[in-house]
Design a protein around this motif. Structure first.
Motif, PDB file in Angstrom:
ATOM      1  N   THR A   1       0.299  -1.411   0.087  1.00  0.00           N
ATOM      2  CA  THR A   1      -0.085   0.093  -0.844  1.00  0.00           C
ATOM      3  C   THR A   1       0.815   0.827   0.126  1.00  0.00           C
ATOM      4  O   THR A   1       0.843   2.241  -0.892  1.00  0.00           O
ATOM      5  CB  THR A   1      -0.885   0.027   1.685  1.00  0.00           C
ATOM      6  OG1 THR A   1      -1.728  -1.126   1.529  1.00  0.00           O
ATOM      7  CG2 THR A   1      -1.632   1.722   1.215  1.00  0.00           C
ATOM      8  N   SER A   2       1.721   1.115   0.454  1.00  0.00           N
ATOM      9  CA  SER A   2       2.720   2.371   1.048  1.00  0.00           C
ATOM     10  C   SER A   2       3.659   2.269  -0.178  1.00  0.00           C
ATOM     11  O   SER A   2       3.835   3.795  -1.202  1.00  0.00           O
ATOM     12  CB  SER A   2       3.373   1.727   1.842  1.00  0.00           C
ATOM     13  OG  SER A   2       4.499   3.136   2.329  1.00  0.00           O
ATOM     14  N   PHE A   3       4.202   1.253  -0.856  1.00  0.00           N
ATOM     15  CA  PHE A   3       5.112   1.432  -2.286  1.00  0.00           C
ATOM     16  C   PHE A   3       3.893   2.282  -3.591  1.00  0.00           C
ATOM     17  O   PHE A   3       4.361   2.689  -4.201  1.00  0.00           O
ATOM     18  CB  PHE A   3       5.310   0.140  -2.884  1.00  0.00           C
ATOM     19  CG  PHE A   3       6.173   0.413  -4.048  1.00  0.00           C
ATOM     20  CD1 PHE A   3       7.069   0.983  -4.228  1.00  0.00           C
ATOM     21  CD2 PHE A   3       6.151  -0.767  -4.241  1.00  0.00           C
ATOM     22  CE1 PHE A   3       8.079   0.886  -4.596  1.00  0.00           C
ATOM     23  CE2 PHE A   3       6.776  -0.888  -5.817  1.00  0.00           C
ATOM     24  CZ  PHE A   3       8.143  -0.305  -6.025  1.00  0.00           C
ATOM     25  N   ALA A   4       2.688   1.499  -3.292  1.00  0.00           N
ATOM     26  CA  ALA A   4       1.724   2.048  -4.545  1.00  0.00           C
ATOM     27  C   ALA A   4       1.338   3.151  -4.103  1.00  0.00           C
ATOM     28  O   ALA A   4       1.058   4.305  -5.403  1.00  0.00           O
ATOM     29  CB  ALA A   4       1.167   1.272  -4.631  1.00  0.00           C
ATOM     30  N   GLN A   5       0.878   3.925  -3.295  1.00  0.00           N
ATOM     31  CA  GLN A   5       1.008   5.458  -3.146  1.00  0.00           C
ATOM     32  C   GLN A   5       2.451   6.176  -3.045  1.00  0.00           C
ATOM     33  O   GLN A   5       2.534   7.141  -4.451  1.00  0.00           O
ATOM     34  CB  GLN A   5       0.779   5.619  -1.627  1.00  0.00           C
ATOM     35  CG  GLN A   5      -0.530   4.993  -1.245  1.00  0.00           C
ATOM     36  CD  GLN A   5      -1.109   4.973   0.203  1.00  0.00           C
ATOM     37  OE1 GLN A   5       0.190   5.216   1.212  1.00  0.00           O
ATOM     38  NE2 GLN A   5      -2.082   4.841   0.458  1.00  0.00           N
TER      39      GLN A   5
END
Length: 329
Positions: free
Chosen positions: A166-170
């Motif tokens: 989730t953090s990487f996709a953001q």
């Protein structure tokens, strides 16, 4: 409705006469009707009651129906319950306000009894179908969690993946729908391992060629498990292709380069990082520095999308305190 559980209808109207009329219209048709004159009381009761349909008067002194609808539709526990706004208002702007609040339908005053029965029946059936889909989704998610629980060495693998992906996709600037897909994939990507015998799945040593062929079927099995549920449609490419490799050496389809779905390429990097930094029966956990070196070498050897890997390394360095391995002994 003789052979199934009665549909529950909650009616919220400050006029008790209207409550009585609706009750007398719906009860003979097999509906279980509860009436409340206080919208604030209704907001407290809805999560517990879980009605199939809510009939909500718009003009009430304590709180108007638009506000009540907006609050119910913003709550995860109640947002899937169909809401019908009952109103004497005829202005186009009022209907737009109701739609923006999240209502599912309108009924105009004075209420036509046949129309009331037809609309409530149709929406109740939709609600029950949605309930069945949610139940099926929860069963599949439970299968995925059961697979994770079988292997005590992976710890909270799925939850770690969900947080990190989730953090990487953001960081990559992906749209919210894609971020949700990746978060779901974190739980579901290995659900197909439920079809792999435990003696293969939990084997501490190297798998034989025959055993490896069985193991390699799990992405296809996972796709088959999730395919009947439309809610998982966006996750299917990640489930099937998260073991493909940039150079075409992966499985199950041997896809190469950009033929591998983009979200699968994003996900597999996070999955690889977590696998390398986690203790397994056959290896110690690698440190953050060792893992980055391994991933860079694997990228040079054609396993991972080079541009995404470059972005991931930059992301990890930026978030070193949050995602780096703490205990590296």
């Amino acid at each position: 409705m003789e052979n199934e559980k009665k549909y529950k209808v909650l009616v919220v109207d400050d006029d008790s006469t209207n409550l009585l009329v609706i009750n007398k219209t719906l009860s003979p048709k097999g509906f279980e009707v509860e009436g409340l004159t206080s919208p604030k009381e209704a907001l407290k009761r809805v999560p517990e009651l879980q009605p199939d349909v809510i009939l909500l008067d718009v003009m009430m002194p304590e709180m108007n129906g638009f506000e009540v609808c907006r609050l119910l539709k913003s709550d995860k526990k109640t947002r899937l319950i169909p809401i019908v706004l009952i109103t004497a208002l005829q202005e186009k702007e009022d209907k737009i306000t109701g739609i923006e609040a999240g209502c599912d339908d309108f009924l105009s005053k004075p209420i036509d009894r046949l129309e009331l029965i037809a609309r409530v029946t149709a929406l109740s059936k939709v609600k029950r179908l949605n309930d069945e889909l949610v139940h099926a989704e929860s069963i599949v998610m439970s299968f995925a969690r059961a697979v994770e629980a079988k292997d005590g060495n992976t710890g909270d693998h799925c939850d770690r993946l969900a947080r990190m992906v989730t953090s990487f996709a953001q960081e990559l600037g992906l749209k919210q729908a894609d971020i949700l897909t990746l978060a779901r994939a974190s739980i579901l990507h290995d659900v197909g391992k439920i079809g792999v015998p435990d003696e293969i799945l939990l084997k501490p040593g190297k798998l034989s060629p025959e055993e490896w062929n069985v193991m390699k079927r799990h992405p296809v099995i996972g796709e088959e498990i999730c395919k009947p549920l439309a809610i998982f449609a966006d996750v299917l490419p990640v489930i099937r292709h998260h073991h493909e490799k940039w150079n075409g050496s992966g499985y199950p389809d041997g896809l190469k380069g950009e033929d591998i779905p983009h979200l699968a390429r994003v996900f597999q990097i996070i999955d690889a990082y977590d696998a390398l930094t986690t203790k397994r029966p056959y290896k110690k956990p690698f440190s953050t520095e060792e893992t980055l070196e391994l991933l860079e070498n694997e990228t040079k050897n054609g396993l991972w999308d080079p541009k995404l890997m470059e972005s991931f390394i930059s992301f990890l360095k930026k978030n070193r305190g949050e995602f780096s391995v703490v205990d590296e002994d």
